[in-house]
Design a protein around this motif. Structure first.
Motif, PDB file in Angstrom:
ATOM      1  N   TYR A 104       0.861  -1.187   0.000  1.00  0.00           N
ATOM      2  CA  TYR A 104       0.000   0.000   0.000  1.00  0.00           C
ATOM      3  C   TYR A 104       0.895   1.235   0.000  1.00  0.00           C
ATOM      4  CZ  TYR A 104      -3.540  -3.322   1.590  1.00  0.00           C
ATOM      5  OH  TYR A 104      -4.384  -4.390   1.684  1.00  0.00           O
ATOM      6  N   LEU A 105       0.678   2.111  -0.945  1.00  0.00           N
ATOM      7  CA  LEU A 105       1.425   3.375  -0.978  1.00  0.00           C
ATOM      8  C   LEU A 105       0.441   4.508  -0.723  1.00  0.00           C
ATOM      9  CD1 LEU A 105       3.649   2.956  -4.175  1.00  0.00           C
ATOM     10  CD2 LEU A 105       4.292   2.525  -1.799  1.00  0.00           C
ATOM     11  N   ALA A 106       0.616   5.197   0.388  1.00  0.00           N
ATOM     12  CA  ALA A 106      -0.289   6.308   0.711  1.00  0.00           C
ATOM     13  C   ALA A 106       0.434   7.625   0.488  1.00  0.00           C
ATOM     14  CB  ALA A 106      -0.745   6.199   2.159  1.00  0.00           C
ATOM     15  N   HIS A 107      -0.250   8.534  -0.195  1.00  0.00           N
ATOM     16  CA  HIS A 107       0.283   9.876  -0.393  1.00  0.00           C
ATOM     17  C   HIS A 107      -0.649  10.840   0.328  1.00  0.00           C
ATOM     18  CE1 HIS A 107       2.282  13.231  -2.196  1.00  0.00           C
ATOM     19  NE2 HIS A 107       1.182  13.663  -2.759  1.00  0.00           N
ATOM     20  N   GLY A 108      -0.115  11.583   1.275  1.00  0.00           N
ATOM     21  CA  GLY A 108      -0.944  12.494   2.063  1.00  0.00           C
ATOM     22  C   GLY A 108      -0.501  13.937   1.912  1.00  0.00           C
ATOM     23  N   ILE A 109      -1.481  14.816   1.837  1.00  0.00           N
ATOM     24  CA  ILE A 109      -1.203  16.260   1.723  1.00  0.00           C
ATOM     25  C   ILE A 109      -1.952  16.987   2.836  1.00  0.00           C
ATOM     26  CG2 ILE A 109      -1.463  18.310   0.264  1.00  0.00           C
ATOM     27  CD1 ILE A 109      -1.597  16.399  -2.148  1.00  0.00           C
ATOM     28  N   LEU A 110      -1.277  17.915   3.501  1.00  0.00           N
ATOM     29  CA  LEU A 110      -1.926  18.769   4.502  1.00  0.00           C
ATOM     30  C   LEU A 110      -1.670  20.215   4.092  1.00  0.00           C
ATOM     31  CD1 LEU A 110      -1.755  18.471   8.380  1.00  0.00           C
ATOM     32  CD2 LEU A 110      -1.275  20.644   7.265  1.00  0.00           C
ATOM     33  N   GLU A 111      -2.732  20.959   3.926  1.00  0.00           N
ATOM     34  CA  GLU A 111      -2.610  22.389   3.624  1.00  0.00           C
ATOM     35  C   GLU A 111      -3.553  23.148   4.545  1.00  0.00           C
ATOM     36  OE1 GLU A 111      -0.769  24.323   1.583  1.00  0.00           O
ATOM     37  OE2 GLU A 111       0.325  22.674   0.619  1.00  0.00           O
ATOM     38  N   ASP A 112      -3.024  24.092   5.290  1.00  0.00           N
ATOM     39  CA  ASP A 112      -3.898  24.970   6.071  1.00  0.00           C
ATOM     40  C   ASP A 112      -3.336  26.387   6.048  1.00  0.00           C
ATOM     41  OD1 ASP A 112      -1.966  25.232   8.131  1.00  0.00           O
ATOM     42  OD2 ASP A 112      -2.776  23.518   9.232  1.00  0.00           O
ATOM     43  N   LEU A 113      -3.927  27.273   6.833  1.00  0.00           N
ATOM     44  CA  LEU A 113      -3.480  28.675   6.776  1.00  0.00           C
ATOM     45  C   LEU A 113      -2.012  28.813   7.150  1.00  0.00           C
ATOM     46  CD1 LEU A 113      -6.316  30.947   8.235  1.00  0.00           C
ATOM     47  CD2 LEU A 113      -5.676  30.576   5.863  1.00  0.00           C
ATOM     48  N   ILE A 114      -1.521  27.932   8.015  1.00  0.00           N
ATOM     49  CA  ILE A 114      -0.158  28.053   8.517  1.00  0.00           C
ATOM     50  C   ILE A 114       0.807  27.085   7.828  1.00  0.00           C
ATOM     51  CG2 ILE A 114       1.310  27.995  10.575  1.00  0.00           C
ATOM     52  CD1 ILE A 114      -1.183  28.448  12.279  1.00  0.00           C
ATOM     53  N   TYR A 115       0.403  25.819   7.720  1.00  0.00           N
ATOM     54  CA  TYR A 115       1.330  24.761   7.290  1.00  0.00           C
ATOM     55  C   TYR A 115       0.970  24.180   5.933  1.00  0.00           C
ATOM     56  CZ  TYR A 115       2.311  24.859  12.280  1.00  0.00           C
ATOM     57  OH  TYR A 115       2.619  25.272  13.552  1.00  0.00           O
ATOM     58  N   GLY A 116       2.010  23.689   5.241  1.00  0.00           N
ATOM     59  CA  GLY A 116       1.825  22.941   3.999  1.00  0.00           C
ATOM     60  C   GLY A 116       2.837  21.822   3.971  1.00  0.00           C
ATOM     61  N   MET A 117       2.380  20.559   3.938  1.00  0.00           N
ATOM     62  CA  MET A 117       3.328  19.440   3.937  1.00  0.00           C
ATOM     63  C   MET A 117       2.764  18.214   3.240  1.00  0.00           C
ATOM     64  SD  MET A 117       3.409  18.948   8.078  1.00  0.00           S
ATOM     65  CE  MET A 117       3.993  20.643   8.304  1.00  0.00           C
ATOM     66  N   GLU A 118       3.664  17.317   2.881  1.00  0.00           N
ATOM     67  CA  GLU A 118       3.282  16.094   2.168  1.00  0.00           C
ATOM     68  C   GLU A 118       4.023  14.907   2.751  1.00  0.00           C
ATOM     69  OE1 GLU A 118       3.574  16.091  -2.129  1.00  0.00           O
ATOM     70  OE2 GLU A 118       3.503  18.276  -2.116  1.00  0.00           O
ATOM     71  N   ILE A 119       3.414  13.737   2.636  1.00  0.00           N
ATOM     72  CA  ILE A 119       4.043  12.506   3.116  1.00  0.00           C
ATOM     73  C   ILE A 119       3.769  11.376   2.122  1.00  0.00           C
ATOM     74  CG2 ILE A 119       3.675  10.648   4.821  1.00  0.00           C
ATOM     75  CD1 ILE A 119       3.772  12.582   7.018  1.00  0.00           C
TER      76      ILE A 119
END
Lengths: 154, 164
Positions: free
Chosen positions: A20-35
């Motif tokens: 299983y390969l999971a790609h996650g993105i988090l974007e909010d007013l303060i932070y932006g990151m990927e895993i």
């Protein structure tokens, strides 16, 4: 007025039967990151993880990227997964990375759980309750984890 | 490659005209869809109302957990809330997904009140920013050891005198 906004997205690929390969993105007013996380069944073990920080708050935050490697070797079925990730990836690194990693892990579990569902219209398909009971054999860590997986005989 | 599973989660905090904060979280994914909306008083950060719905689920039983979200009313968004929410709404008789959405709402409330003090710090550069973070940390000692930026040995913590 909008005071805060956060969006998380996770997509799970299945390049092989047990991968299983999971790609996650988090974007909010303060932070932006990927895993990117690789999980291998049947142990549901994290075998690789990579992360990128696009927007952070402090000049120290990028030091949390290598700390993500603390997650390698963890098994998604262990009862203390959340506290371990929050401590080893969050407190020792970045708690937003830990949050996104747990989101990816949970999406992998859901993917594995529903992957074999043939659809209710298939002839000879089990009922949904029967299907879930069958899946608990492969994923025993979900037993009694919620109302849907409550087994009165346990 | 076509994805085998997709999850979309969105959460917001809105400032109400009466000074309260309205937090919303919704999740839409392959096997499940649900939403939670809560009102939080300011400055006490007490949860004064919670509404939830499970729009789509694999096992119909999941919807039986919806009334449990009312147990969050009266809780304060602050230390200990994760354990309380998971204990009251998650576990064998509950729904960890709804508990998770309630905690997402709580996180939005916390982050909403983090943005304002961060703004002036992030406009600074170099040593000025480091000094501003030290002042921020001294005013918010709960952040000590919360992440690598505020861990022992971090330049953002050097010389910061923390109140007992």
């Amino acid at each position: 007025m909008l005071g805060f906004s956060r969006t998380k997205w996770v997509g799970v690929e299945r390049p092989g039967e047990n991968v299983y390969l999971a790609h996650g993105i988090l974007e909010d007013l303060i932070y932006g990151m990927e895993i990117d996380v690789r999980v291998e069944a049947p142990e549901f073990k994290i075998t690789a993880v990579e992360g990128r920080m696009r927007r952070t708050t402090t000049p120290e935050c990028p030091k949390a990227v290598p700390v993500l490697q603390n997650a390698v070797g963890l098994r998604l079925g262990t009862p203390d997964l959340v506290s371990t990730v929050n401590r080893k990836v969050g407190r020792e690194g970045c708690r937003h990375f830990a949050n996104l990693l747990l989101e990816c892990c949970d999406a992998v579990i859901r993917c594995a759980l529903f992957d074999k569902w043939p659809g209710a219209d298939e002839s000879g398909a089990p009922s949904r309750e029967e299907y879930l009971r069958g899946q608990l054999k492969d994923m025993p860590f979900l037993k009694n984890s919620c109302l849907a997986f409550h087994t009165p005989d346990s | 490659m076509i994805l085998s599973y997709v999850r979309n989660k969105h959460a917001t905090a809105l400032d109400g005209p009466d000074g309260t904060v309205m937090a919303r979280a919704l999740v839409e994914e392959t096997s499940f869809a649900a939403r939670v909306e809560m009102l939080v008083s300011v400055p006490g950060l007490e949860i004064t109302s919670v509404e939830a719905a499970v729009d789509r689920c694999f096992a119909g039983r999941c919807r039986d957990a919806v009334p449990l979200v009312k147990k969050a009313v009266g809780l304060r968004v602050g230390p200990g809330i994760i354990k309380l929410v998971n204990g009251e709404m998650g576990g064998t008789g509950g729904c960890s997904r709804l508990a998770d959405l309630i905690l997402e709402c709580c996180e939005q409330v916390i982050l909403r009140f983090t943005v304002d003090p961060l703004k002036p710090i992030m406009e600074k550069q170099g040593e000025e920013m480091v000094e501003a973070y030290k002042e921020f940390l001294a005013r918010n000692p709960r952040l000590v050891n919360s992440c690598i930026a505020f861990a022992e040995g971090s330049p953002l913590r050097e010389g910061v005198e923390l109140e007992e």
